[in-house]
Design an enzyme around this catalytic site. Structure first.
Site, mmCIF file in Angstrom:
data_model
loop_
_atom_site.group_PDB
_atom_site.id
_atom_site.type_symbol
_atom_site.label_atom_id
_atom_site.label_comp_id
_atom_site.label_asym_id
_atom_site.label_seq_id
_atom_site.Cartn_x
_atom_site.Cartn_y
_atom_site.Cartn_z
ATOM 1 N N ARG A 240 56.452 -11.500 -76.679
ATOM 2 C CA ARG A 240 55.599 -12.385 -77.479
ATOM 3 C C ARG A 240 55.984 -12.185 -78.934
ATOM 4 O O ARG A 240 56.241 -11.045 -79.364
ATOM 5 C CB ARG A 240 54.115 -12.035 -77.296
ATOM 6 C CG ARG A 240 53.514 -12.453 -75.961
ATOM 7 C CD ARG A 240 53.391 -13.984 -75.834
ATOM 8 N NE ARG A 240 52.736 -14.399 -74.611
ATOM 9 C CZ ARG A 240 53.365 -14.769 -73.487
ATOM 10 N NH1 ARG A 240 54.679 -14.771 -73.438
ATOM 11 N NH2 ARG A 240 52.679 -15.161 -72.428
ATOM 12 N N GLU A 269 54.648 -19.775 -83.106
ATOM 13 C CA GLU A 269 55.443 -20.725 -82.323
ATOM 14 C C GLU A 269 54.809 -22.096 -82.447
ATOM 15 O O GLU A 269 53.589 -22.190 -82.322
ATOM 16 C CB GLU A 269 55.479 -20.304 -80.851
ATOM 17 C CG GLU A 269 56.420 -19.151 -80.614
ATOM 18 C CD GLU A 269 56.415 -18.673 -79.170
ATOM 19 O OE1 GLU A 269 55.956 -19.415 -78.272
ATOM 20 O OE2 GLU A 269 56.851 -17.548 -78.935
ATOM 21 N N HIS A 288 61.119 -20.340 -76.510
ATOM 22 C CA HIS A 288 60.240 -19.788 -75.458
ATOM 23 C C HIS A 288 60.602 -20.384 -74.088
ATOM 24 O O HIS A 288 59.792 -21.039 -73.443
ATOM 25 C CB HIS A 288 58.765 -20.065 -75.804
ATOM 26 C CG HIS A 288 57.828 -19.105 -75.124
ATOM 27 N ND1 HIS A 288 56.723 -18.575 -75.721
ATOM 28 C CD2 HIS A 288 57.830 -18.590 -73.867
ATOM 29 C CE1 HIS A 288 56.084 -17.768 -74.877
ATOM 30 N NE2 HIS A 288 56.743 -17.767 -73.741
HETATM 31 C C1 DGY Z 1 54.750 -16.067 -69.471
HETATM 32 O O1 DGY Z 1 54.785 -16.259 -68.252
HETATM 33 O O2 DGY Z 1 53.929 -15.318 -69.996
HETATM 34 C C2 DGY Z 1 55.753 -16.790 -70.308
HETATM 35 O O3 DGY Z 1 55.717 -16.426 -71.621
HETATM 36 C C3 DGY Z 1 55.600 -18.294 -70.171
HETATM 37 O O4 DGY Z 1 56.195 -18.608 -68.998
#
Ligand code: DGY
Length: 327
Positions: A240, A269, A288
């Site tokens: 993240r 983002e 992402h």
């Molecule tokens: C997740 O699964 O947490 C990803 O960041 C999005 O697919």
């Protein structure tokens, strides 16, 4: 005739998953690519028994307060940092998520980023397209770091971290990891070493982040941590964005304290087009897309659909992010 449960799906998802849901529930799918506003999301949740969300939807205590009939939230992601899990548990609402089906795709992308940053793939592609490839070959052009036989430090050994470690062994890398809990069986199976975070930062040629975003991991990698890294090291983030202090990262890259960065996630983002990181050649950024393999995304949608249906039927969710709700 018994009325079907009402469910709200906050974005278009794979057709097969929608068909599964539609067979059991009265379904509304948000038609836009952008998320519903918090106000609209609350209004949609007001008479819903289940809501299928993704990482862009803010599911906070106001959302739960607005949804008196809600019996499940199903998140199309493994990460649930957009959801107030405590508030869900307090209201007895299980929250589904999708581990187990996206780790391999995310690990593949991690390796794409590692290789792209180390071997300057994106930068050299830009150079070719700009018409600058005028000399066929030069022994000193476009040198980059070797991935094979280097040291990879994995921060966060969940399913994706483990898959990254497996791939790294295939590249003949030494693998270090740091995680909340040590996993001796996996360590032995893959052949990797647990170390504390400072040692991992000092020894790794590539530091790859795979931990969830929590108050403890917010800006886990900041100026102090970057100072511990080798000036030849590359930082990779597919976890993240806020796990890394972006301002500190820019400074470290400009001052030559780090050799490069490869980011699939940013803070915020989407990254603003005028963000200074985008001016640097030694930074690779993808939007992402870690879990965006065709197979994995379909499996995520199907699992999210099954979690949603189990929740509205009062059954235990296949994959639940707040299992304490059942105790
Ligand atoms: C997740 O699964 O947490 C990803 O960041 C999005 O697919």
């Amino acid at each position: 005739m018994v009325a079907k449960s009402k469910v709200f799906i906050t974005r278009q998802i794979h057709r097969e998953a929608l068909e599964l849901i539609q067979a059991e529930a009265d379904m509304e799918v948000w038609p836009d690519d952008s998320p519903p506003s918090p106000h609209v999301l609350r209004a949609k949740a007001a008479d819903a028994h289940g809501v299928l969300t993704n990482i862009m939807d803010g599911v906070d205590s106001a959302f739960f307060e607005a949804a008196p009939q809600l019996s499940a939230v199903s998140q199309l992601a493994v990460g649930t940092d957009n959801i107030d899990l405590k508030a869900a548990t307090q209201r007895g609402i299980p929250v589904g998520h999708t581990p187990g089906v996206l780790a391999k795709a995310t690990a593949d992308l991690t390796f794409a980023l590692i290789l792209a940053a180390a071997r300057r793939v994106v930068e050299s592609d830009r150079w070719v397209r700009a018409g600058q490839w005028k000399l066929a070959f030069h022994p000193m052009y476009w040198l980059g770091s070797e991935v094979n036989q280097s040291t990879l430090g994995i921060v966060g050994l969940g399913q994706t971290g483990i898959e990254v470690a497996r791939r790294a062994r295939g590249f003949d890398m030494e693998v270090l990891y740091h995680s909340r809990s040590r996993k001796p069986a996996i360590e032995a199976e893959i052949g990797m070493t647990f170390v504390e975070l400072p040692e991992l930062l000092q020894r790794s040629d590539f530091v790859s982040l795979h931990c969830p975003l929590t108050p403890d991991t917010h800006h886990l990698i900041g100026r102090r941590e970057m100072d511990m890294m080798k000036p030849t090291a590359i930082l990779v983030n597919v976890a993240r964005g806020p796990v890394v202090d972006t301002t500190a990262l820019y400074t470290a890259l400009v001052e030559g304290k780090l050799a490069g960065a490869a980011l699939d996630v940013t803070e915020p983002e989407p990254i603003a087009p005028d963000n200074k990181l985008l001016t640097l050649d030694n930074v690779v950024i993808t939007p992402h897309i870690g879990s965006a393999g065709n197979r994995g995304r379909r499996a995520m949608a199907m699992l999210a659909a099954r979690n949603l249906l189990a929740g509205i039927a009062g059954q235990r969710l296949e994959r639940c992010a707040n299992p304490e709700v059942y105790s």
